[in-house]
Scaffold this motif. Structure first.
Motif, mmCIF file in Angstrom:
data_model
loop_
_atom_site.group_PDB
_atom_site.id
_atom_site.type_symbol
_atom_site.label_atom_id
_atom_site.label_comp_id
_atom_site.label_asym_id
_atom_site.label_seq_id
_atom_site.Cartn_x
_atom_site.Cartn_y
_atom_site.Cartn_z
ATOM 1 N N LYS A 6 0.837 -1.200 0.000
ATOM 2 C CA LYS A 6 0.000 0.000 0.000
ATOM 3 C C LYS A 6 0.869 1.246 0.000
ATOM 4 C CE LYS A 6 -2.704 1.122 3.584
ATOM 5 N NZ LYS A 6 -3.844 0.873 4.474
ATOM 6 N N ILE A 7 0.500 2.189 -0.857
ATOM 7 C CA ILE A 7 1.181 3.474 -0.989
ATOM 8 C C ILE A 7 0.277 4.557 -0.414
ATOM 9 C CG2 ILE A 7 2.074 5.179 -2.619
ATOM 10 C CD1 ILE A 7 2.566 2.776 -4.545
ATOM 11 N N ARG A 8 0.813 5.384 0.483
ATOM 12 C CA ARG A 8 0.039 6.470 1.078
ATOM 13 C C ARG A 8 0.360 7.780 0.360
ATOM 14 N NH1 ARG A 8 0.352 2.978 5.484
ATOM 15 N NH2 ARG A 8 -1.525 3.008 6.801
ATOM 16 N N PHE A 9 -0.694 8.480 -0.054
ATOM 17 C CA PHE A 9 -0.525 9.791 -0.671
ATOM 18 C C PHE A 9 -0.186 10.828 0.404
ATOM 19 C CE2 PHE A 9 -3.109 9.502 -4.879
ATOM 20 C CZ PHE A 9 -2.337 8.424 -5.267
ATOM 21 N N HIS A 10 0.631 11.822 0.012
ATOM 22 C CA HIS A 10 0.976 12.868 0.967
ATOM 23 C C HIS A 10 1.392 14.180 0.307
ATOM 24 C CE1 HIS A 10 4.852 10.907 0.048
ATOM 25 N NE2 HIS A 10 5.369 12.118 0.186
ATOM 26 N N HIS A 11 1.571 14.202 -1.018
ATOM 27 C CA HIS A 11 2.025 15.423 -1.674
ATOM 28 C C HIS A 11 0.907 16.467 -1.746
ATOM 29 C CE1 HIS A 11 5.097 12.580 -3.207
ATOM 30 N NE2 HIS A 11 5.873 13.650 -3.198
#
Length: 377
Positions: free
Chosen positions: A149-154
């Motif tokens: 799983k990749i978490r968005f943060h930008h």
């Protein structure tokens, strides 16, 4: 059997290097864990953890002298405390630990015993570049993981989509990719606007190109109607619910068809007693129950027991993003031999010992115990 005492202790392990989490702009230099110990007149001690137990002090009197097996009544009292003061669901975990130890059975067997292992998805949390994330993804494949799983943060979501693109290019079809939009809730100081339906849909349509397994938390956790609309407008699975507070939230979410995948965390959203009811309800609606499990090693164990007891999900969350988030950092309150690992085929195996199936690391507890309530840095 009677409950004779309840004790809450706080621990904090220094983190060097710090952990810069994708959902928190402040680097974390310590990791706090709270343990609740429930003592009985038969010498059996139940242990729970995974949340801070804020607001529990003074409520011990409602449990002392009671049979720990009366979990329905105990769970209702904890729910009342939740409404007035804060989440104290690790107490329910500790009660089931007692029940399992008394019965000589692991908790998952007492709750349903559907399976004894589940495939892990590597749940990443650090803020790193697309190139670094792609390289780490290739390492996870070698470790045996079948999903991540990749978490968005930008600030610019297009930069997050570039991370997904880089990972998919690096691993091909060797792993499933989940994406967490991190929009359902905010840290206390975060006043930035969350996505609206149009933006969430645009993100979902972009992610469809990369065969993403699910999009998690793309809208506010109480935006039931728009979540249902989004679910009908995209081919992606929509997931969420990790910190929705009450059973009725999940009833209404499921009745409206808001999610494909429901993620109540057992140590945050009702303990074993309430979370099993949620799982039964959403799965009866044709949805998937796949608990969130980003707290500590005891929280991971609790959710593994819960998922193995009843879930039809293909994967379960495994917090892991070295070097800033390792098994040692996550599970420092647990003896090394009792920590949950992932085998070469990508599976987590639920412990077969009675109760939750672990013992605390007494040396670590002695080293990291703190006297003052610790929230974070």
């Amino acid at each position: 059997m009677k409950i004779t005492g309840i004790e809450i202790k706080q621990y904090a392990k220094p983190l060097d290097p710090p952990f810069l989490a994708s959902w928190d702009p402040n680097p974390r230099v310590k990791f706090a864990s709270t343990i609740v110990y429930v003592y009985t007149d038969e010498g059996i001690t139940g242990i729970g953890s995974g949340d801070l137990m804020t607001g529990f002090v003074g409520h011990e009197k409602f449990f002392i002298g009671k049979d720990p097996f009366e979990v329905e009544n105990h769970n209702k009292v904890i729910d009342n405390i939740d409404f007035h003061y804060g989440r104290c669901w690790p107490l329910d975990i500790a009660l089931w630990d007692i029940i399992g130890k008394k019965c000589g059975q692991p908790v998952y067997k007492l709750l349903g015993g559907k399976q004894d292992k589940m495939k892990a998805y590597c749940s990443c949390g650090a803020r790193i570049s697309a190139e670094e994330r792609a390289e780490k993804a290739k390492e996870y494949v070698k470790m045996g993981f079948k999903a991540m799983k990749i978490r968005f943060h930008h600030e610019d979501v297009r930069e997050d989509i570039k991370v997904v693109e880089a990972v998919r290019k690096a691993i091909g079809d060797q792993m499933e990719i989940m994406v967490d939009g991190n929009q359902a809730w905010k840290m206390p100081w975060d006043v930035e606007r969350i996505w609206d339906l149009k933006k969430a849909l645009k993100v979902a349509k972009e992610l469809e190109h990369y065969d993403v397994y699910w999009l998690e938390e793309p809208l506010h956790h109480a935006d039931y109607d728009n979540l249902a609309r989004l679910r009908q407008m995209t081919g992606l699975r929509i997931a969420g619910g990790e910190m929705n507070r009450r059973w009725h939230d999940f009833r209404d979410l499921a009745d409206k068809g808001s999610y494909d995948v429901y993620q109540p965390d057992t140590v945050l959203c009702g303990g074993f007693t309430r979370t099993k009811k949620i799982a039964d309800y959403v799965q009866a609606k044709g949805a998937v129950f796949c608990p969130h499990t980003w707290s500590n090693g005891v929280g991971l164990l609790a959710n593994l027991h819960m998922a193995c007891a009843v879930s039809d999900a293909e994967y379960l969350e495994y917090p892991f993003d070295p070097p800033v988030w390792t098994v040692d950092r996550r599970d420092y309150i647990i003896r090394e031999e009792d920590r949950v690992l992932v085998d070469q085929d990508g599976y987590m195996h639920v412990p077969q010992k009675p109760g939750l199936g672990f013992e605390p690391d007494m040396d670590a507890l002695k080293e990291y115990e703190i006297r003052d309530f610790y929230v974070g840095e």
